[in-house]
Design a protein around this motif. Structure first.
Motif, PDB file in Angstrom:
ATOM      1  N   LEU A  74      99.728   1.037  45.194  1.00  0.00           N
ATOM      2  CA  LEU A  74      99.818   0.356  43.898  1.00  0.00           C
ATOM      3  C   LEU A  74     100.046  -1.147  44.029  1.00  0.00           C
ATOM      4  O   LEU A  74     100.313  -1.803  43.024  1.00  0.00           O
ATOM      5  CB  LEU A  74     100.928   0.980  43.048  1.00  0.00           C
ATOM      6  CG  LEU A  74     100.615   2.346  42.457  1.00  0.00           C
ATOM      7  CD1 LEU A  74     101.806   2.879  41.673  1.00  0.00           C
ATOM      8  CD2 LEU A  74      99.388   2.298  41.585  1.00  0.00           C
ATOM      9  N   GLN A 102      98.707  -1.022  36.763  1.00  0.00           N
ATOM     10  CA  GLN A 102      99.268  -0.155  37.814  1.00  0.00           C
ATOM     11  C   GLN A 102      99.627   1.214  37.242  1.00  0.00           C
ATOM     12  O   GLN A 102      99.369   2.248  37.868  1.00  0.00           O
ATOM     13  CB  GLN A 102     100.486  -0.819  38.454  1.00  0.00           C
ATOM     14  CG  GLN A 102     100.108  -1.987  39.343  1.00  0.00           C
ATOM     15  CD  GLN A 102     101.293  -2.842  39.736  1.00  0.00           C
ATOM     16  OE1 GLN A 102     102.202  -3.070  38.935  1.00  0.00           O
ATOM     17  NE2 GLN A 102     101.273  -3.335  40.967  1.00  0.00           N
ATOM     18  N   LEU A 159      97.975   4.820  38.204  1.00  0.00           N
ATOM     19  CA  LEU A 159      98.833   5.951  38.581  1.00  0.00           C
ATOM     20  C   LEU A 159      98.502   7.178  37.745  1.00  0.00           C
ATOM     21  O   LEU A 159      98.334   8.278  38.288  1.00  0.00           O
ATOM     22  CB  LEU A 159     100.302   5.563  38.406  1.00  0.00           C
ATOM     23  CG  LEU A 159     101.335   6.661  38.638  1.00  0.00           C
ATOM     24  CD1 LEU A 159     101.259   7.207  40.056  1.00  0.00           C
ATOM     25  CD2 LEU A 159     102.730   6.142  38.338  1.00  0.00           C
ATOM     26  N   HIS A 207     104.483   1.947  46.548  1.00  0.00           N
ATOM     27  CA  HIS A 207     104.803   0.955  45.532  1.00  0.00           C
ATOM     28  C   HIS A 207     105.467  -0.278  46.126  1.00  0.00           C
ATOM     29  O   HIS A 207     105.598  -1.292  45.451  1.00  0.00           O
ATOM     30  CB  HIS A 207     105.678   1.552  44.424  1.00  0.00           C
ATOM     31  CG  HIS A 207     106.899   2.239  44.931  1.00  0.00           C
ATOM     32  ND1 HIS A 207     107.949   1.575  45.509  1.00  0.00           N
ATOM     33  CD2 HIS A 207     107.214   3.553  44.944  1.00  0.00           C
ATOM     34  CE1 HIS A 207     108.878   2.448  45.844  1.00  0.00           C
ATOM     35  NE2 HIS A 207     108.457   3.662  45.526  1.00  0.00           N
ATOM     36  N   LEU A 229     108.281  -2.038  39.810  1.00  0.00           N
ATOM     37  CA  LEU A 229     107.198  -1.066  39.996  1.00  0.00           C
ATOM     38  C   LEU A 229     107.747   0.283  40.433  1.00  0.00           C
ATOM     39  O   LEU A 229     107.279   1.326  39.990  1.00  0.00           O
ATOM     40  CB  LEU A 229     106.179  -1.589  41.011  1.00  0.00           C
ATOM     41  CG  LEU A 229     104.961  -0.708  41.267  1.00  0.00           C
ATOM     42  CD1 LEU A 229     104.203  -0.446  39.974  1.00  0.00           C
ATOM     43  CD2 LEU A 229     104.051  -1.348  42.297  1.00  0.00           C
ATOM     44  N   GLN A 230     108.775   0.257  41.268  1.00  0.00           N
ATOM     45  CA  GLN A 230     109.395   1.503  41.716  1.00  0.00           C
ATOM     46  C   GLN A 230     109.971   2.253  40.511  1.00  0.00           C
ATOM     47  O   GLN A 230     109.814   3.468  40.393  1.00  0.00           O
ATOM     48  CB  GLN A 230     110.496   1.198  42.727  1.00  0.00           C
ATOM     49  CG  GLN A 230     111.177   2.425  43.277  1.00  0.00           C
ATOM     50  CD  GLN A 230     112.237   2.079  44.324  1.00  0.00           C
ATOM     51  OE1 GLN A 230     112.484   0.925  44.616  1.00  0.00           O
ATOM     52  NE2 GLN A 230     112.837   3.098  44.884  1.00  0.00           N
ATOM     53  N   VAL A 278     107.113   3.791  38.479  1.00  0.00           N
ATOM     54  CA  VAL A 278     106.590   4.999  39.132  1.00  0.00           C
ATOM     55  C   VAL A 278     107.545   6.169  38.904  1.00  0.00           C
ATOM     56  O   VAL A 278     107.137   7.275  38.530  1.00  0.00           O
ATOM     57  CB  VAL A 278     106.353   4.748  40.636  1.00  0.00           C
ATOM     58  CG1 VAL A 278     106.070   6.046  41.364  1.00  0.00           C
ATOM     59  CG2 VAL A 278     105.217   3.760  40.843  1.00  0.00           C
TER      60      VAL A 278
END
Length: 164
Positions: free
Chosen positions: A79, A100, A104, A123, A130-131, A134
């Motif tokens: 990602l 992103q 996903l 990630h 971003l983590q 996700v």
């Protein structure tokens, strides 16, 4: 059977040496010196020399065939934004996160459609935005389990997803 033969009792953990024979009844003594009497049909010869000339074949264990689809390794989704688009500098931060997340969701749907069992999502470490995206997205999904790939959960840059 004759006197002096080694015998064992069928369906019991008892063996010994024949001491006397009275018609169909056989007396034998175990290793502790106790004498037992059993009918001949309840006893079998317990001589190891009976099995010396028997060849033992070892057969390979059956391995069920795997489909080609599941024989491959898991799918990997990176990602990092520069992996997703041509010119990453042309996008604002909110647009990056939106693209992103869209990638996903598309990949999760692709895995379900094609019955892929494992997905590795990379990630990165970064500041955790971003983590978190996700993690929140995966928590909202059903029919899957996910866990951080590395031992140190707060420093892993990847998540493993297993589909049911």
């Amino acid at each position: 059977m004759k006197i002096g033969d080694s015998v064992a009792v069928i369906d019991e953990d008892l063996k010994g040496t024949v001491t006397s024979i009275h018609g169909n009844q056989i007396d034998f003594k175990d290793e502790n010196g106790f004498v037992y009497q059993y009918p001949a049909e309840k006893l079998v010869s317990h001589s190891p020399s009976l099995y010396e000339n028997i060849r033992v074949e070892s057969k390979p264990e059956y391995v069920p065939p795997k489909s080609k689809k599941h024989a491959a390794n898991q799918l990997v989704l990176d990602l990092h934004f520069d992996q997703l688009v041509e010119n990453p500098q042309d996008f604002e931060s909110f647009e990056r996160l939106f693209l992103q997340k869209e990638k996903l969701m598309d990949t999760l749907e692709f895995c379900r459609r094609n019955r892929i069992k494992k997905l590795e999502i990379i990630h990165g470490i970064g500041d955790g935005t971003l983590q978190q995206l996700v993690t929140d997205t995966l928590k909202s999904q059903t029919g899957l389990d996910f866990y951080n790939k590395e031992i140190l959960h707060h420093q892993s840059g990847a998540v493993m997803v297993e589909f049911h």
